[in-house]
Design an enzyme around this catalytic site. Structure first.
Site, PDB file in Angstrom:
ATOM      1  N   HIS A   1       3.809   6.043  -5.579  1.00  0.00           N
ATOM      2  CA  HIS A   1       3.219   6.330  -6.801  1.00  0.00           C
ATOM      3  C   HIS A   1       2.526   7.731  -6.971  1.00  0.00           C
ATOM      4  CE1 HIS A   1       1.095   4.220 -10.552  1.00  0.00           C
ATOM      5  NE2 HIS A   1       2.087   5.448 -10.996  1.00  0.00           N
TER       6      HIS A   1
ATOM      7  N   GLU B   1       0.871  -1.253   0.026  1.00  0.00           N
ATOM      8  CA  GLU B   1      -0.009   0.065  -0.047  1.00  0.00           C
ATOM      9  C   GLU B   1       0.988   1.186  -0.093  1.00  0.00           C
ATOM     10  OE1 GLU B   1      -2.806  -0.317  -0.743  1.00  0.00           O
ATOM     11  OE2 GLU B   1      -2.838  -2.519  -0.215  1.00  0.00           O
TER      12      GLU B   1
HETATM   13 ZN    ZN Z   1      -2.627  -2.664  -4.841  1.00  0.00          ZN
END
Ligand code: ZN
Length: 747
Positions: free
Chosen positions: A531, A525
């Site tokens: 990201h 996560e």
């Molecule tokens: Zn994921």
């Protein structure tokens, strides 16, 4: 710009795996919205109830405070959601109107960029709504969800079917001037154009009407489907009366079962609830064959009991409507429509990957079953291995073969230490530093917030909210959420992301010890969060994690690979009492066992992914889901000892929404990239090779959807990903020892 990140869809996905980061859910998502000057919040009067003027509804207001404004969590009251959303939709209607009726000729700025700036109020409300849906849910909120879900769906169609708006988007898309736009602007124009076309913008009036009807009918069917599955999870259970029947179960499992019984008013008994988190530990540890069989049968028959909650008729109708919609939209099948905008681009390519991996996984299952059978024989068991035996005997094999006991590892895995470890990895790879923030509102006292900065320049990057503990009203699983995407086309807006999980909160001052698998999930996560935080784009629609469904799990799965690195473990996997780092012998055992049971994990997952794709390739006919599943598995040569991870009648990913329909393959697709990408570090100077990390940041983590993911990947890796690294990672080839941890993916 409003995108339908359907938080309400998360529930289904989250249970297993969870990550909700992402992208385009439902019908090609409606995007957007509009306008100029649109950021002025709500000067409008809500359609209902007239007693609450929008001006005073705090959910509609621009976020204020530090860091470019933060979510006003402390001001949320559940009864504010409906009027706020109605008012925000009205505001967006006006914004759409301004763009659609602009007397100037359409160009990028007055159409595409203007759409990026519309729907801001609805975005803000939906962000709060999503947080309540996934973490602060309850009966009062559920009533609002039932009311709002169809309204939001209809609103989505209303926008994509706005002819004047689409004509302008189309004009920009087809204009020779488009070639003069930046590559990012061209990609954004393409995203808007295709999402409108894919939603039916080019259809005639009758076609549009039918698509809207189908979407609304599907929305109801999805709701019925998930409620029926939930009913079977809540209504079926195995009640155990005698302590002797708990033989083999660890204390933690026993006490959870006792607590479940107490919750149902059966104090002194034990209950195995019909959910994955209760069923799997029972199947792994219970010595009682007959009870394992009973528990297993309840679980695999969810939605398939021939009663009022049976989902098979719903599935038949869903499949038929999807096939009809795909045809209307000009696609051979629903699968072709769904996969077109993903990295795979065609269902055939997705199928080819699955069919390449399948035989290797089945072969491995045969070896796993042979190991289990030998062990069972030694223990005097004469019968063959049944599906309700698999986890039980696999665990025995694991102990015998690898001498690895989870309880030995746990004392070294402290939640807060691992969080510090994640921060350290983020610093090494991306130059991020984290510092705690106290002066922002949270929706629950356990939530903590950190500011993220660039170490080199001190520049503010974004905020990271962390909501680690389980509580009533919070969905199970773990996921990432972006409260606000990064953008800069109208001035720098920094991102706000969150990580959510369900650890059991300990007593004050006591460290929370987690399992190796949970530690991987934590890193996973956090990969989604990084990201989002790395995003360096201009337009919000294509920022951060708003990428193709089969690409979004790649950065997150990749980050899992830094957990087992010795550099990290030596510093952060330290014993909660002695402070000593995890012993090398124990690490060696973890390393040695990393491909263990991957045959099972892969076949369990892949059988579901194959059925999903084949159901949606089958076209416009009445499908009997029971017969289809049986016949297809037989043709595939499904090992008799394993059942699909999600049997068709309970496949929430696929039938509780459109999100993962013809898309469950995405986890394997992303993992293929992941395995291959990590090899770049192995081939370089190792996991902390700064130049490889910089290429990763530049071409993958920071670009959002501004470029085709295949191109971004190629720029990072210098080539396309093949399957060799994946096969090695899962232990399906007996070449050199795999270079990284394998670990079943969350799905
Ligand atoms: Zn994921």
């Amino acid at each position: 710009m409003r995108r339908f990140v359907r938080f309400f869809g998360i529930s289904a996905l989250v249970t297993l795996a969870a990550c909700a980061s992402a992208p385009e859910p439902h019908p090609p998502v409606a995007a957007a919205t509009a306008t100029a000057g649109a950021t002025t919040p709500a000067t409008t009067v809500p359609t209902t109830p007239p007693s609450t003027p929008a001006m005073t509804n705090p959910l509609l207001e621009k976020w204020t405070g530090p860091f470019g404004g933060v979510p006003p969590f402390a001001k949320v009251k559940v009864e504010l959601f409906t009027p706020a959303m109605m008012a925000a939709m009205d505001e967006q209607r006006r914004e759409v109107d301004v763009i659609a009726k602009n007397p100037e000729a359409p160009n990028f700025d007055n159409t595409i960029a203007a759409m990026e700036d519309m729907g801001r109020a609805l975005d803000r409300v939906e962000t709060l709504y999503g947080v309540w849906s996934s973490t602060m849910n309850g009966p009062e909120f559920q009533a609002i969800e039932r009311e709002m879900a169809p309204k939001l769906a209809a609103f989505s169609d209303e926008i994509t079917q706005n002819e004047a708006l689409f004509k302008r988007i189309e004009a920009v898309y087809n204009s020779p001037e488009k070639a003069k736009l930046t590559p990012e602007q061209q990609r954004l124009t393409w995203r808007h154009y295709t999402s409108f076309v894919r939603a039916g913008a080019k259809l005639d009036a009758a076609g549009k009407k039918r698509v809207a009807e189908i979407n609304q009918r599907l929305a109801s069917l999805f709701t019925n489907f998930s409620q029926n599955v939930l009913a079977d999870e809540e209504n079926y259970m195995v009640v155990i009366e005698k302590e002797a029947d708990l033989e083999g179960l660890p204390d933690s499992v026993r006490s959870a079962m006792a607590a479940a019984a107490k919750g149902k008013g059966m104090e002194g008994k034990w209950i195995v609830s019909n959910t994955r988190s209760s069923v799997e530990p029972f199947l792994t540890y219970s010595n009682k064959d007959d009870l394992r069989e009973k528990v297993w049968k309840n679980f695999v028959n969810r939605g398939d009991n021939g009663d009022t909650h049976d989902t098979k008729k719903l599935i038949t109708e869903i499949l038929k409507l999807r096939a009809e919609r795909a045809k209307l939209l000009g696609y051979a099948t629903h699968a072709h429509w769904r996969v077109e905008n993903a990295m795979a681009k065609t269902p055939e390519r997705a199928m080819a990957l699955m069919e390449e991996v399948w035989p290797a996984a089945v072969k491995r299952v045969k070896e796993e079953v042979a190991d289990m059978t030998a062990l069972a024989k030694k223990a005097g068991v004469k019968r063959k291995i049944e599906p309700w035996d698999y986890r039980f005997y696999a665990e025995k094999v694991r102990k015998a073969k690898y001498d690895l006991d989870e309880n030995e590892v746990k004392p070294y895995l402290q939640l807060e230490k691992l969080r510090e470890g994640m921060f350290w990895v983020a610093e090494q790879l991306f130059g991020f530093v984290f510092s705690p923030v106290k002066d922002v509102e949270v929706y629950y006292p356990d939530v903590r917030v950190w500011e993220v900065k660039q170490k080199a320049t001190g520049k503010h990057v974004g905020l990271w909210y962390f909501d680690p503990y389980a509580r009533k009203g919070k969905k199970s699983g773990a996921w990432m959420n972006a409260y606000r995407p990064q953008e800069r086309f109208k001035g720098e807006v920094t991102t706000i992301v969150s990580n959510n999980s369900n650890f059991v909160k300990g007593k004050d001052g006591e460290p929370i010890l987690i399992s190796w698998t949970d530690a991987e999930t934590l890193f996973h996560e956090f990969g989604h969060a990084l990201h989002g935080l790395s995003s360096n784009v201009n337009y919000p629609t294509i920022a951060g994690t708003r990428v193709a469904r089969d690409y979004v799990e790649f950065p997150s799965q990749l980050l899992e690979h830094w957990l087992p690195t010795p550099e990290l473990l030596e510093k952060f996997a330290v014993h909660y009492q002695t402070g000593k780092p995890i012993p090398k012998e124990l690490l060696a055992k973890i390393e040695k066992a990393k491909t263990f049971n991957q045959g099972f994990a892969t076949v369990e997952y892949l059988s579901s992914a194959l059925i999903d794709m084949k159901l949606h390739l089958a076209g416009d006919k009445d499908i009997d889901p029971g017969a289809f599943e049986r016949d297809t598995l037989k043709a595939l040569g499904m090992p008799a000892e394993i059942v699909m991870r999600h049997r068709t009648p309970q496949f929430n990913h696929v039938f509780a929404g459109d999100g993962y329909s013809a898309g469950y393959y995405s986890y394997l697709w992303s993992d293929t990239l992941t395995a291959d990408a990590y090899e770049a570090f192995v081939e370089g100077k190792g996991p902390y090779d700064a130049s490889v990390a910089e290429r990763l940041r530049k071409n993958v983590f920071s670009v959002g959807d501004t470029i085709d993911p295949a191109e971004g990947y190629r720029a990072f890796r210098g080539k396309d990903a093949g399957t060799a690294a994946l096969m090695k990672k899962r232990g399906f080839v007996t070449a050199a020892p795999a270079a990284k941890p394998a670990a079943p993916k969350k799905k």
